[in-house]
Motif scaffolding. Sequence first.
Motif, PDB file in Angstrom:
ATOM      1  N   VAL A  76       7.823  -0.215  -2.432  1.00 24.41           N
ATOM      2  CA  VAL A  76       8.880  -0.943  -3.137  1.00 24.41           C
ATOM      3  C   VAL A  76       8.277  -1.916  -4.140  1.00 24.41           C
ATOM      4  CG1 VAL A  76      10.768  -2.583  -2.854  1.00 24.41           C
ATOM      5  CG2 VAL A  76      10.524  -0.686  -1.246  1.00 24.41           C
ATOM      6  N   ALA A  77       7.212  -2.613  -3.724  1.00 29.90           N
ATOM      7  CA  ALA A  77       6.578  -3.598  -4.613  1.00 29.90           C
ATOM      8  C   ALA A  77       5.988  -2.952  -5.854  1.00 29.90           C
ATOM      9  CB  ALA A  77       5.493  -4.358  -3.850  1.00 29.90           C
ATOM     10  N   SER A  78       5.460  -1.742  -5.730  1.00 32.31           N
ATOM     11  CA  SER A  78       4.848  -1.083  -6.883  1.00 32.31           C
ATOM     12  C   SER A  78       5.884  -0.465  -7.816  1.00 32.31           C
ATOM     13  CB  SER A  78       3.867   0.003  -6.417  1.00 32.31           C
ATOM     14  OG  SER A  78       4.557   1.022  -5.706  1.00 32.31           O
ATOM     15  N   ALA A  79       7.016  -0.048  -7.265  1.00 34.72           N
ATOM     16  CA  ALA A  79       8.023   0.626  -8.092  1.00 34.72           C
ATOM     17  C   ALA A  79       9.026  -0.339  -8.726  1.00 34.72           C
ATOM     18  CB  ALA A  79       8.772   1.663  -7.246  1.00 34.72           C
TER      19      ALA A  79
ATOM     20  N   ALA B 182      -4.188  -3.294  -6.516  1.00 33.76           N
ATOM     21  CA  ALA B 182      -4.398  -3.492  -5.081  1.00 33.76           C
ATOM     22  C   ALA B 182      -3.208  -2.982  -4.280  1.00 33.76           C
ATOM     23  CB  ALA B 182      -4.650  -4.979  -4.794  1.00 33.76           C
ATOM     24  N   ILE B 183      -1.996  -3.217  -4.798  1.00 33.00           N
ATOM     25  CA  ILE B 183      -0.787  -2.750  -4.111  1.00 33.00           C
ATOM     26  C   ILE B 183      -0.756  -1.226  -4.074  1.00 33.00           C
ATOM     27  CG2 ILE B 183       1.731  -2.628  -4.268  1.00 33.00           C
ATOM     28  CD1 ILE B 183       1.665  -5.463  -5.427  1.00 33.00           C
ATOM     29  N   ALA B 184      -1.094  -0.603  -5.217  1.00 33.86           N
ATOM     30  CA  ALA B 184      -1.100   0.862  -5.280  1.00 33.86           C
ATOM     31  C   ALA B 184      -2.143   1.449  -4.340  1.00 33.86           C
ATOM     32  CB  ALA B 184      -1.348   1.315  -6.714  1.00 33.86           C
ATOM     33  N   MET B 185      -3.312   0.807  -4.268  1.00 38.06           N
ATOM     34  CA  MET B 185      -4.350   1.278  -3.350  1.00 38.06           C
ATOM     35  C   MET B 185      -3.894   1.161  -1.905  1.00 38.06           C
ATOM     36  SD  MET B 185      -7.862  -0.241  -5.006  1.00 38.06           S
ATOM     37  CE  MET B 185      -8.501   0.327  -6.574  1.00 38.06           C
ATOM     38  N   ALA B 186      -3.290   0.026  -1.560  1.00 33.83           N
ATOM     39  CA  ALA B 186      -2.798  -0.158  -0.194  1.00 33.83           C
ATOM     40  C   ALA B 186      -1.742   0.883   0.154  1.00 33.83           C
ATOM     41  CB  ALA B 186      -2.210  -1.568  -0.035  1.00 33.83           C
ATOM     42  N   HIS B 187      -0.919   1.233  -0.833  1.00 32.21           N
ATOM     43  CA  HIS B 187       0.127   2.234  -0.606  1.00 32.21           C
ATOM     44  C   HIS B 187      -0.483   3.589  -0.261  1.00 32.21           C
ATOM     45  CE1 HIS B 187       4.155   3.828  -0.932  1.00 32.21           C
ATOM     46  NE2 HIS B 187       3.740   4.772  -1.757  1.00 32.21           N
ATOM     47  N   LEU B 188      -1.488   3.997  -1.031  1.00 30.90           N
ATOM     48  CA  LEU B 188      -2.106   5.295  -0.767  1.00 30.90           C
ATOM     49  C   LEU B 188      -2.908   5.289   0.527  1.00 30.90           C
ATOM     50  CD1 LEU B 188      -3.321   6.795  -4.157  1.00 30.90           C
ATOM     51  CD2 LEU B 188      -1.366   7.421  -2.761  1.00 30.90           C
ATOM     52  N   LEU B 189      -3.581   4.203   0.822  1.00 29.99           N
ATOM     53  CA  LEU B 189      -4.335   4.140   2.076  1.00 29.99           C
ATOM     54  C   LEU B 189      -3.394   4.157   3.280  1.00 29.99           C
ATOM     55  CD1 LEU B 189      -7.131   1.579   1.138  1.00 29.99           C
ATOM     56  CD2 LEU B 189      -7.359   4.049   1.438  1.00 29.99           C
ATOM     57  N   GLY B 190      -2.248   3.495   3.145  1.00 26.35           N
ATOM     58  CA  GLY B 190      -1.246   3.567   4.217  1.00 26.35           C
ATOM     59  C   GLY B 190      -0.750   4.984   4.414  1.00 26.35           C
ATOM     60  N   ALA B 191      -0.553   5.697   3.288  1.00 25.15           N
ATOM     61  CA  ALA B 191      -0.139   7.096   3.377  1.00 25.15           C
ATOM     62  C   ALA B 191      -1.217   7.947   4.029  1.00 25.15           C
ATOM     63  CB  ALA B 191       0.188   7.626   1.983  1.00 25.15           C
ATOM     64  N   GLY B 192      -2.488   7.660   3.692  1.00 23.71           N
ATOM     65  CA  GLY B 192      -3.575   8.427   4.289  1.00 23.71           C
ATOM     66  C   GLY B 192      -3.656   8.241   5.791  1.00 23.71           C
TER      67      GLY B 192
ATOM     68  N   HIS C 153       1.245   4.580 -10.854  1.00 26.83           N
ATOM     69  CA  HIS C 153       2.310   4.310 -11.816  1.00 26.83           C
ATOM     70  C   HIS C 153       2.468   2.837 -12.153  1.00 26.83           C
ATOM     71  CE1 HIS C 153       4.130   4.658  -7.763  1.00 26.83           C
ATOM     72  NE2 HIS C 153       4.857   3.647  -8.140  1.00 26.83           N
ATOM     73  N   LEU C 154       2.197   1.924 -11.210  1.00 24.35           N
ATOM     74  CA  LEU C 154       2.283   0.506 -11.559  1.00 24.35           C
ATOM     75  C   LEU C 154       1.017   0.059 -12.264  1.00 24.35           C
ATOM     76  CD1 LEU C 154       3.762  -2.151 -11.492  1.00 24.35           C
ATOM     77  CD2 LEU C 154       2.818  -2.599  -9.234  1.00 24.35           C
ATOM     78  N   ALA C 155      -0.132   0.515 -11.781  1.00 25.80           N
ATOM     79  CA  ALA C 155      -1.394   0.140 -12.413  1.00 25.80           C
ATOM     80  C   ALA C 155      -1.453   0.634 -13.855  1.00 25.80           C
ATOM     81  CB  ALA C 155      -2.563   0.707 -11.619  1.00 25.80           C
ATOM     82  N   ALA C 156      -0.748   1.730 -14.156  1.00 25.00           N
ATOM     83  CA  ALA C 156      -0.738   2.257 -15.523  1.00 25.00           C
ATOM     84  C   ALA C 156      -0.012   1.341 -16.490  1.00 25.00           C
ATOM     85  CB  ALA C 156      -0.083   3.638 -15.537  1.00 25.00           C
ATOM     86  N   SER C 157       0.843   0.466 -15.982  1.00 23.64           N
ATOM     87  CA  SER C 157       1.630  -0.400 -16.854  1.00 23.64           C
ATOM     88  C   SER C 157       1.151  -1.842 -16.835  1.00 23.64           C
ATOM     89  CB  SER C 157       3.109  -0.353 -16.432  1.00 23.64           C
ATOM     90  OG  SER C 157       3.250  -0.880 -15.129  1.00 23.64           O
ATOM     91  N   SER C 158       0.036  -2.128 -16.145  1.00 25.73           N
ATOM     92  CA  SER C 158      -0.440  -3.507 -16.043  1.00 25.73           C
ATOM     93  C   SER C 158      -1.953  -3.527 -15.944  1.00 25.73           C
ATOM     94  CB  SER C 158       0.180  -4.180 -14.810  1.00 25.73           C
ATOM     95  OG  SER C 158      -0.383  -5.456 -14.602  1.00 25.73           O
TER      96      SER C 158
END
Length: 317
Positions: free
Chosen positions: A217-220, A157-167, A145-150
């Motif tokens: 938080v940083a991505s949203a 990188a933030i969005a990737m880190a978020h998903l990898l943390g979730a994984g 959602h953040l990468a879609a707007s920028s």
Amino acid sequence: MTTLLFGARWVDLALGVLFTGAFFLLLLAGPPKTDFMRGWERRVLTWARSLVIAALASGVVVMAAQTAVFEGRPGAALDPVAVWGAVLDTQLGFLWMARHGLLIVLTAFLFLGGDVGARTSWMAVRAEALVLAALALALLGSSGHLAASSESAAPQAIAMAHLLGAGVWAGSLPPLALLLYGSSRNAAAADPYAARTVRRFSRVALVALLILAGSGVASAWPLIGGVVGLLGTPHGWLLLAKLAVFVPVLLLAIESGAMLPALSSPTAASSSVAARRMALLIAIEAGLALVALGLAAAMDFGARIGPWRSFKEFRDR
């Protein structure tokens, strides 16, 4: 069709997180040294193979539904020309092809892998599976959602880190609960390698949760814009709901951590009770994590649909 797209994206995200976590926990546990751990490893590998195959299928549904939504006609989902055009002519289509290529390689690797009896072979095979799974999951984050707007690399990188943390965290919870439940059924004390795996995961999970919370938080926040957006927009409400889910998750994690000494108790009864109770708490934690993934999918879904009202705009991305 939008409901189908949202549901497919939720499933696709959950599957990616789950099989990444499964491979991570296998590597964290190390080569199995007991019959119990070998049986657990076989069950987790079977589970992971099924998840990867399901992810291939869910990705096809996502691309078909996404094409229909952005073209504005439901029939486009079943139109091979329209779907293939979306795959070839869009940035999202390129990422979709790259991710599915990784999943196909991972599937072949899992079914055609050679003997992993030696320790070095075992480590190499498990690490390669984890790398392929993590890369496939990260590609979902690259169009989040953040990468879609920028167009900047930092949001991606933030969005990737978020998903990898979730994984690492959420994806490891179901096989960890299975490990503890199986250990609790033993007549003797909990398997020492199972107890060691739980202790290792407890240390990694703290770091993963901090990364997950901070990157989320940083991505949203840029999409919300401030307190007014947080309290007065659907995107802000979803973020608040997502953060609210993490409160009981943290409480459950703290309660599970407090039982770690009992898990290693020399008294068989005490160890078995602790393992069974921890398995239940972690299973509940995993259920809440799936709810959080649904909220994340809803945030991503809203950010995708908003900027692109036509297929031409979608293609230009």
